[in-house]
Design a protein around this motif. Structure first.
Motif, PDB file in Angstrom:
ATOM      1  N   HIS A 465      55.298  -6.184  75.160  1.00  0.00           N
ATOM      2  CA  HIS A 465      55.078  -7.444  75.057  1.00  0.00           C
ATOM      3  C   HIS A 465      55.881  -7.774  73.753  1.00  0.00           C
ATOM      4  O   HIS A 465      55.855  -6.951  72.925  1.00  0.00           O
ATOM      5  CB  HIS A 465      53.534  -7.449  74.553  1.00  0.00           C
ATOM      6  CG  HIS A 465      52.595  -7.239  75.724  1.00  0.00           C
ATOM      7  ND1 HIS A 465      52.262  -5.933  76.053  1.00  0.00           N
ATOM      8  CD2 HIS A 465      52.073  -8.215  76.329  1.00  0.00           C
ATOM      9  CE1 HIS A 465      51.112  -6.176  76.674  1.00  0.00           C
ATOM     10  NE2 HIS A 465      51.051  -7.398  77.190  1.00  0.00           N
ATOM     11  N   HIS A 466      56.693  -9.006  73.695  1.00  0.00           N
ATOM     12  CA  HIS A 466      57.210  -9.523  72.466  1.00  0.00           C
ATOM     13  C   HIS A 466      56.969 -10.980  72.420  1.00  0.00           C
ATOM     14  O   HIS A 466      57.553 -11.710  73.429  1.00  0.00           O
ATOM     15  CB  HIS A 466      58.584  -9.208  72.526  1.00  0.00           C
ATOM     16  CG  HIS A 466      58.967  -7.704  72.659  1.00  0.00           C
ATOM     17  ND1 HIS A 466      58.701  -6.947  71.630  1.00  0.00           N
ATOM     18  CD2 HIS A 466      59.721  -6.955  73.573  1.00  0.00           C
ATOM     19  CE1 HIS A 466      59.206  -5.883  71.745  1.00  0.00           C
ATOM     20  NE2 HIS A 466      59.756  -5.846  73.026  1.00  0.00           N
ATOM     21  N   CYS A 521      60.791 -11.609  67.011  1.00  0.00           N
ATOM     22  CA  CYS A 521      59.818 -11.427  67.612  1.00  0.00           C
ATOM     23  C   CYS A 521      58.557 -11.552  66.791  1.00  0.00           C
ATOM     24  O   CYS A 521      58.577 -11.071  65.353  1.00  0.00           O
ATOM     25  CB  CYS A 521      59.556  -9.822  67.927  1.00  0.00           C
ATOM     26  SG  CYS A 521      58.118  -9.299  68.954  1.00  0.00           S
ATOM     27  N   ASN A 523      55.518 -10.236  67.001  1.00  0.00           N
ATOM     28  CA  ASN A 523      54.598  -8.963  66.778  1.00  0.00           C
ATOM     29  C   ASN A 523      55.287  -8.586  65.429  1.00  0.00           C
ATOM     30  O   ASN A 523      56.400  -8.108  64.981  1.00  0.00           O
ATOM     31  CB  ASN A 523      55.188  -7.838  67.790  1.00  0.00           C
ATOM     32  CG  ASN A 523      54.325  -6.466  67.360  1.00  0.00           C
ATOM     33  OD1 ASN A 523      54.452  -6.093  66.114  1.00  0.00           O
ATOM     34  ND2 ASN A 523      53.658  -5.751  68.385  1.00  0.00           N
ATOM     35  N   HIS A 526      57.199  -5.356  64.656  1.00  0.00           N
ATOM     36  CA  HIS A 526      58.325  -5.337  65.539  1.00  0.00           C
ATOM     37  C   HIS A 526      59.603  -6.065  64.529  1.00  0.00           C
ATOM     38  O   HIS A 526      60.673  -5.831  64.460  1.00  0.00           O
ATOM     39  CB  HIS A 526      58.677  -6.011  66.843  1.00  0.00           C
ATOM     40  CG  HIS A 526      57.649  -5.328  67.842  1.00  0.00           C
ATOM     41  ND1 HIS A 526      57.516  -5.481  69.100  1.00  0.00           N
ATOM     42  CD2 HIS A 526      56.770  -4.237  67.641  1.00  0.00           C
ATOM     43  CE1 HIS A 526      56.685  -5.048  69.756  1.00  0.00           C
ATOM     44  NE2 HIS A 526      56.188  -3.982  68.864  1.00  0.00           N
ATOM     45  N   MET A 531      63.534  -6.695  64.751  1.00  0.00           N
ATOM     46  CA  MET A 531      63.591  -7.492  65.777  1.00  0.00           C
ATOM     47  C   MET A 531      63.655  -9.175  65.333  1.00  0.00           C
ATOM     48  O   MET A 531      62.769  -9.867  65.628  1.00  0.00           O
ATOM     49  CB  MET A 531      62.428  -7.403  66.797  1.00  0.00           C
ATOM     50  CG  MET A 531      62.465  -8.117  68.108  1.00  0.00           C
ATOM     51  SD  MET A 531      61.351  -7.356  69.366  1.00  0.00           S
ATOM     52  CE  MET A 531      62.393  -6.376  70.288  1.00  0.00           C
TER      53      MET A 531
HETATM   54 CU   LIG Z   1      58.190  -7.664  69.592  1.00  0.00          CU
END
Ligand SMILES: [Cu+2]
Length: 538
Positions: A465-466, A521, A523, A526, A531
């Motif tokens: 999941h991103h 991202c 998250n 992340h 990311m």
């Molecule tokens: Cu992510």
């Protein structure tokens, strides 16, 4: 159609980039395609007794008063400071706050009326403020190295070195960013707010340490309104409720638990290995209260939902005591009103996404309880909050069949180029982390250069999941998994949830302002572990 100079298609796909993380996430990217995990992240368990659900009343974040409204602009002041907050009943939790509360105070503003927020940093660490969803000039967009240092000479020498630029840790690898604009003690962020009315949120965005800073409390709402939206007759006043959903975990001393590698949150970024895929809490907070309850009228409510969690996804349902699922009538997405309402009974929401939803409690018996549940949760995290329908009431609100007529009509054929980006686990300078197009974030590298006004199609593909967020612009979802978008993908978005192994196409126009922006991202773990990428609009 052509690819950008710095990011060829082959390179952007990041072939071979999915190294490591097999232990943390239990997956390789190929495995992700096959196994499609329900959750990306690991649960941190609280070490204090947790309260029963639906006991604490739902708090509503206070609306901040401007210190000045002269000259056609509103000016606000926010002091970022440590504060002891009662989140769990009877437990004192030290937090990092905007103006002493979690969430921070809400800023209410009008479309096209500029707002300046003067932030003062009295926290023990540098900070950066980003207005998520704001159409903001780059100087006020909260670039991660544009630090606001706390006051005091010690801080200055610790963070500023020779006095220009900033040495970012870059996921453990020191890198200098000569374009950083560092200020001390106070900084003015100016937002023109020349944009559609929407629920925005402001939060910390410091290089390498965004996730723990949001976790500790640096998040608040910013609502933009206009006359056209006000005239629709949607539920308003006490029947318009912001719902900031965030999970947290509590240590034995009542403080927030977080698995940071560096508990001072100053030098070494990242989290301990079991949490590399994301930190999930075991307590669900709404507006800073655990599993709250709100006493409601038997009438329509406008719920403005933000997922402010670092990594937790939700699939929300509103369920009555007799097991009936109420319609969730979606009227808006991240970037404001839809063209027309869309009826859901289940609404998935990824970190940083917002949904504007009308729920009608008029058919619920007085005294009845409507639980908001998360179908992706288990045990205590299955509950989110509840409404106790307490009063009969008249209701003059309505949900018009046409909500807005100003959504951009970009088509695939309008795009002057198509870019591909793979969001995958991989190696950073510090070890395991998260990559876009095979590369960890480097503030000094320009990943995408585009011209102001260009329309582009971006193809995004994920291992796990991103939730992918673009700064400055809203976008529309063109396809998901090679198929038409899902019902909740409609309207103008600024964050799109990529599910494991999934490819999503978006279309946008890079409009507004020139300068250095980001995509990343959301998250938050992340994001801190690589990311993120630069987007230069020229
Ligand atoms: Cu992510």
């Amino acid at each position: 159609m052509r690819d950008s100079r710095g990011m060829t298609r082959r390179r952007a796909l990041g072939i071979g980039g999915a190294l490591g993380l097999t232990a943390a996430a239990g997956l390789t990217s190929a495995g992700a395609l096959a196994r499609r995990p329900a959750i990306t992240g690991a649960v941190l368990r609280s070490a204090v007794p947790l309260p029963p659900p639906f006991q604490v009343p739902l708090p509503i974040p206070a609306v901040l008063k401007p210190v000045s409204t002269s000259g056609g602009a509103d000016r606000y002041e926010i002091t970022q400071r440590e504060a002891s907050v009662e989140i769990l009943p009877g437990v004192t939790t030290p937090m990092w706050t905007y103006a002493g509360t979690f969430p921070g105070p809400t800023i209410e503003s009008r479309r096209g009326r500029p707002v300046t927020v003067s932030h003062r940093n009295e926290l023990p660490v540098p900070t950066v403020v980003h207005l998520h969803g704001g159409r903001t000039p780059a100087a006020s967009d909260g670039y991660p190295t544009d630090l606001l240092l706390p006051g005091g000479r010690q801080e200055r020498s610790l963070h500023m070195g020779q006095g220009s630029g900033h040495t970012a840790h870059g996921s453990g690898h020191a890198m200098h960013d000569p374009r950083a604009v560092v200020t001390e003690l106070t900084r003015d962020y100016t937002f023109p707010l020349d944009q559609r009315p929407a629920l925005l949120w402001y939060h910390d965005h410091r290089m390498d340490f965004t996730a723990p800073a949001i976790w500790r409390g640096l998040a608040g709402l910013h609502i933009v309104r206009d006359d056209a939206e006000d005239a629709l007759g949607l539920p308003a006043g006490p029947r318009e409720l912001p719902l900031v959903i965030a999970d947290r975990a509590f240590a034995a001393d009542g403080g927030l638990a977080y698995p940071a590698l560096d508990p001072t949150l100053r030098v070494r970024p990242g989290v301990r290995e079991p949490y590399l895929a994301g930190v999930l809490g075991d307590v669900i907070l709404v507006n800073g209260a655990p599993w709250p309850v709100h006493e409601a009228d038997a009438a329509r409510y406008r719920l403005r939902i933000l997922n402010a969690s670092n990594a937790r996804h939700y699939e929300l349902e509103a369920v009555t005591s007799d097991g009936r699922r109420l319609d969730l009538v979606q009227i808006g997405a991240d970037q404001g009103l839809l063209a027309a309402p869309v009826v859901h009974t289940l609404l998935p929401i990824a970190p940083a996404e917002r949904y504007d939803v009308v729920v009608d409690f008029s058919g619920v018996p007085i005294g009845g309880l409507v639980r908001v549940v998360n179908r992706l949760g288990s045990g205590r995290t299955r509950d989110v909050m509840a409404f106790r329908v307490a009063h009969k009431a008249s209701d003059g609100s309505r949900v018009p069949r046409t909500l807005s007529a100003d959504l951009p009509a970009w088509r695939r054929s309008d795009a002057v180029r198509v870019r591909d980006f793979a969001f995958r686990a991989g190696r950073t300078h510090a070890g395991r982390g998260w990559l876009i197009g095979g590369l960890p974030f480097d503030p000094a590298r320009t990943d995408v250069t585009t011209r102001l006004g260009d329309v582009e199609v971006w193809r995004l593909v994920a291992d796990v999941h991103h939730p992918v967020h673009l700064h400055l612009v809203g976008f529309r979802v063109l396809s998901r998994g090679g198929r038409p978008p899902l019902p909740h993908d409609g309207g103008l978005k600024d964050t799109v949830s990529l599910r494991p192994g999934e490819a999503v196409e978006i279309v946008t126009r890079f409009d507004g302002y020139r300068g250095r922006y980001l995509f990343h991202c959301h998250n938050a773990e992340h994001e801190d572990m690589g990311m993120m990428a630069n987007l230069e609009i020229v």
